[in-house]
Write an enzyme that holds these catalytic residues in place. Structure first.
Site, PDB file in Angstrom:
ATOM      1  CD  GLU A 188      28.591  52.937  37.880  1.00 54.28           C
ATOM      2  OE1 GLU A 188      29.182  51.865  38.051  1.00 54.28           O
ATOM      3  OE2 GLU A 188      27.404  53.116  38.221  1.00 54.28           O
ATOM      4  NE  ARG A 192      30.193  49.564  36.534  1.00 53.26           N
ATOM      5  CZ  ARG A 192      28.999  49.067  36.216  1.00 53.26           C
ATOM      6  NH1 ARG A 192      28.881  48.138  35.307  1.00 53.26           N
ATOM      7  NH2 ARG A 192      27.906  49.523  36.780  1.00 53.26           N
ATOM      8  CG  ASP A 320      24.195  51.799  47.231  1.00 51.09           C
ATOM      9  OD1 ASP A 320      24.895  52.801  47.046  1.00 51.09           O
ATOM     10  OD2 ASP A 320      23.719  51.125  46.298  1.00 51.09           O
ATOM     11  CD  GLU A 453      22.812  45.065  44.222  1.00 49.17           C
ATOM     12  OE1 GLU A 453      21.942  44.420  43.580  1.00 49.17           O
ATOM     13  OE2 GLU A 453      23.603  45.851  43.666  1.00 49.17           O
TER      14      GLU A 453
END
Ligand code: DMJ
Length: 574
Positions: A188, A192, A320, A453
């Protein structure tokens, strides 16, 4: 009569001479007038001529100046291009390029939504990670790194919200502090914070963003110090001490361990320090050692052995973005020999991907199943809706037959994802879906947390096919967010897409991704061109620069110290 005639003849001769005099006078007057006229005309013409000459001189001087300015501008552009800096996107130019007034109007609406989200964040949660709009306060869900602020930098810049961008930049320069006694997620924080800062640097050229990106990346680096090189997924930002979260039973998570490549390679390219690139490329080399024939990896990996543990295979949560980055590192590397392995691994995975695709009855919606051992599960996360975009993007690397097959699969899957939205009363998608024979699909977990998405895939499909249907679908989704999620104090998710009951969180990726992809869906394709930029998994565009395997690293700084002059101290890499 004679007298009369002589007197009349003398008077007539007087008259004659008078008239002769008069004629002569008139003639001489005419002559004078003619001369005066001629002289004035000559003077006038001479004057015009000299005026024209003066103008000509002036015009050619101005032309010279213009040419000089043009060449200076070109020089400046070239220099800036080389340094990764771009001119702020000019709204006037954008309007001229825009040939579709509806897109322009929609883009402005999305920009207004961003301004609303940002203004509320500034008002109630400034400097915190995320805004809780209902309670009007900030929360530090990522350790207090200003996640929303950093995630928003490039969106603000691209939308031309320059004052807001400047205020955020000042906060980054003066208040952003990474020295936090906080167990941060390496994944994360990378996607980010490192991604957001690098993108802001690539867009603005402001070095402060690069310095900060380097600072946080240095704090994350010890996470890769494992026997296999597969990183631990959590690290204390102040003290180091990497480890894995307890709930994984000691395993590293696939997506968390292999979604740092774009950011760390970009950081090495911009700092000329190879250590970031080395750590993350080792991960892919390690995974390649035991890469299965279908290219599908379970979500848990042992960081000591580098081997996969028995667990689910999915293009949804925890799997993913590993597949996404295989393709994108190949694109970031200019599709050259040096990154061929990434493309090969991706193509292998896409074979496995196709084996997971199944179709519903009665409506024949294509969906991506999950796999556990030999068991297939008819479940698909909304998170997996990034994959139509990935397939479309990757289809261009195949030969014609395979490319059109992949593109049409991408289009089918996008239709399914759009139906995740269309099939609920709020017209917003749930978190995941189950598929049943004869009944197509039904919502499983029914919350919606403003995820991007599906609009991400619509953006790629619109850019790559030019089919306006994708803009229409995106617009419908945007309107559903406006109807259900917009409140006076920001944007919130829904606890349930069936009832529309609201939650209390404005996720930072709503500003980083959802609104950015929607804005770009209605922008000309020259705005963040896919030929020049690659988006990280948090929608932060990173400029594609030449990938040079023999980068001239600053030898003095980067060579192990045993190769340095003795007086320089320290030994080995850090
Ligand atoms: C984002 O943080 C990224 O897109 C990530 O890859 C997946 N989850 C969220 C958005 O849903």
């Amino acid at each position: 009569m004679g007298k009369k005639s002589s007197s009349s003849s003398s008077s007539s001769s007087v008259l004659l001479s008078n008239s002769k005099n008069k004629n002569g006078w008139i003639r001489s007057n005419r002559l004078v007038l003619l001369i005066v006229g001629f002289v004035s005309l000559t003077c006038f013409l001479l004057d015009r001529q000299s005026l024209a000459r003066d103008h000509q001189v002036e015009v050619s001087m101005l032309n010279e100046e213009l040419a000089e300015l043009r060449s200076q501008l070109e020089d400046l552009r070239t220099q800036l291009k080389g340094s990764g800096i771009e001119f702020p996107i000019n709204d006037k130019k954008r309007k001229m390029e825009e040939d579709d007034p509806i897109s322009f109007e929609r883009r402005e609406k999305v920009k207004e939504a961003m301004l609303h989200a940002w203004t509320c964040y500034e008002k109630y949660a400034w400097g915190h990670d995320e805004l809780q709009p209902q309670t009007r306060n900030g929360v530090d869900s990522f350790g207090g790194l200003g996640a929303t602020l950093i995630d928003s930098l490039d969106t603000l810049f691209i939308m031309g919200l320059h004052e807001e961008f400047q205020r955020a930049r000042e906060w980054v320069a003066n208040s952003l502090d990474f020295n936090k006694n906080y167990e941060a997620s390496v994944f994360e924080t990378t996607i980010r914070v490192v991604g957001g800062l690098l993108s802001a640097y690539d867009l603005s050229g402001d070095k402060i963003f690069l310095e900060k990106a380097r600072d946080i990346a240095d704090r994350l680096l010890p996470a890769w110090n494992t026997p296999s090189g597969i990183p631990y997924n959590t690290i204390n930002l102040a003290h180091g001490n990497p480890h894995n979260p307890r709930w994984t039973g000691g395993s590293s998570i696939l997506a968390d361990s292999a979604t740092e490549q774009l950011e760390f390679i970009a950081l090495s390219q911009r700092t000329k320090d190879p250590k970031y690139q080395q750590r993350v490329e080792n991960v892919i080399k390690e995974l390649h050692k035991n890469f299965p024939a279908d290219g599908l990896l379970p979500i848990y990996i042992n960081p000591h052995t580098g081997m996969s543990s028995y667990s689910v295979i999915t293009f949804g949560a925890m799997g993913d973005s590993f597949y996404e980055y295989l393709l994108k590192v190949w694109m970031q590397g200019n599709k050259t020999e040096a990154v061929k392995l990434y493309r090969e691994m991706w193509e292998t995975s896409m074979k496995g991907f196709q084996s997971l695709v199944h179709r519903t009855t009665p409506s024949s919606f294509a969906y991506i199943r999950e796999k556990n051992g030999n068991q297939m599960s008819n479940k698909m996360d909304e998170l997996a809706c990034f994959s139509p975009g990935m397939l479309a993007l990757g289809s261009f690397g195949y030969d014609t037959g395979e490319a059109s097959k992949m593109l049409s699969l991408a289009e089918e899957l996008a239709w399914t994802c759009y139906n995740f939205y269309q099939s609920t009363p709020t017209k917003l998608a749930g978190e995941n879906y189950f598929f049943h024979d004869g009944r197509d699909m039904s919502v499983g977990t029914s919350w919606n947390i403003l995820r991007p998405e599906t609009v991400e895939s619509l953006f790629y499909l619109w850019r790559l096919t030019g089919n306006k249907t994708y803009q229409e679908w995106g617009w419908n989704i945007f309107q559903a967010f406006e109807r259900n999620s917009r409140i006076e104090t920001g944007y919130v998710g829904l606890k349930d897409v069936n009832t529309g009951v609201k939650d209390n969180m404005m996720q930072s990726f709503f500003l980083a991704e959802t609104l950015k992809y929607l804005y770009l869906l209605f922008s000309p394709s020259s705005v963040i061109s896919l030929d020049e930029w690659v988006f990280n998994t948090e929608a932060h565009p990173l400029r594609i620069v030449t990938r040079d395997e023999n980068i001239q690293f600053d030898r003095k700084q980067d060579l192990p110290t045993r190769f340095r002059g003795r007086k320089e101290g320290r030994s080995g890499y850090n």
